[in-house]
Write an enzyme that holds these catalytic residues in place. Structure first.
Site: not given
Length: 331
Positions: A18, A156, A291
């Site tokens: 990530e 994620s 996000s």
């Protein structure tokens, strides 16, 4: 104490799967804190970091790790920052470790009375010792279809697969084991996906409005999370006031049970009957332009730069060893 003029060191990047998301999150947090008047240094978590922190100890007011993946979210880095007595934004190491492991966090919240889907957790060794075919046969009898196969540790939505029949398990297991040494096989809950940011400025945790995610592909995977235009977000979520209130209350409760501090995100799926199901908790949620926590902050009518400044102020004033204690719960 105010953050204006204070030196905040943001840690982003790293070597996990990530990394790109972490770099994007770090830039967003950096921009917000600079807007609030802080001095900001952005650094990688490499072999030079700890000596640099010791060398600049008197000049660093607080560290903010925005590291996604195992390098930041399993609690190890927090332990080292505590050892160096460097204040940081985040939870105690043990709490981060509990949240990072999806099986452990599910067990904790279940003990606290929060519903979470039926699941089985298996390490890679089980497949080698008992034979993949036999294990998959047993799994197919123990978990209802459709099912979700995911790494027991990871974020994620990387390594996540949906399985509709027994024949699809083998590929799903291989995919999940790419990201973790253990897999979590979970009954799939169909409904509305809600993500809830939980913040604490030192006066107790509170939830910002839950965000509803509607991925255009139908699956909230890595691409849907981080590619602009792949997902439609609704903040606050398009559910009843009663469900909004219940999910917000459960998110705060989950963070308290696990021991998460400062800023976290808790994910739920609300089924057709209106019942929320806990999916996972994230000790270092994404802070990118797509996000969920920043969207929730804005939906609450708060300024993102002010919120980040208050989080950094609180952590700096608190010091490295005074984060809320992790509850002494037996899994």
């Amino acid at each position: 104490m105010t953050i204006e003029g204070r030196h905040v060191v943001i840690l982003s990047g790293g070597i996990s799967h990530e990394r790109d998301v972490s770099l994007r999150s770090g830039r967003r947090v950096s921009d917000a804190l600079i807007k609030a008047g802080a001095r900001v240094t952005v650094r990688e978590p490499d072999e030079k970091l700890l000596p640099w922190l010791e060398q600049h100890f008197e000049d660093v007011d607080v560290v903010w790790p925005v590291l996604h993946g195992v390098s930041g979210e399993n609690g190890a880095l927090y332990s080292l920052l505590r050892a160096l007595e460097v204040p940081y934004v985040g939870s105690r190491p043990t709490a981060a470790m509990l949240a990072w492991n999806k099986a452990t966090s599910k067990a904790l919240v279940k003990r606290a009375g929060i519903a979470t889907p039926q699941s089985i957790v298996l390490p890679n060794d089980t497949f080698r010792e008992l034979g993949a075919a036999s294990v998959i046969d047993a799994i197919s009898k123990g978990v209802d279809f459709p099912a979700v196969v995911k790494p027991v540790e990871g974020g994620s939505s990387q390594g996540v697969s949906f399985v509709n029949e027994k024949a699809e398990f083998s590929r799903a297991m291989v995919t999940a084991f790419t990201y973790s040494d253990g897999v979590l096989i979970e009954k799939k809950v169909t409904g509305t996906e809600l993500m809830v940011g939980v913040l604490d400025f030192g006066e107790g945790p509170f939830a910002v409005p839950p965000v509803e995610v509607v991925p255009h592909s139908g699956v909230y995977d890595y691409a849907a999370r981080y590619n602009a235009g792949e997902t439609t977000f609704f903040a606050p979520a398009r559910v009843s006031e009663a469900v909004l209130a219940e999910v917000s209350e459960l998110a705060v409760k989950a963070c308290q049970v696990i021991g998460l501090a400062d800023v976290a995100r808790v994910d739920f799926i609300v089924d057709e009957s209106g019942k929320p199901w806990f999916i996972e908790a994230d000790p270092i949620p994404g802070m990118t332009e797509t996000s969920l926590v920043p969207l929730g902050i804005q939906a609450a009518g708060l300024e993102v730069s002010d919120v980040y400044a208050r989080l950094a102020e609180h952590a700096a004033a608190r010091g490295p060893r005074n984060t809320p204690a992790t509850p002494n719960l037996v899994v």
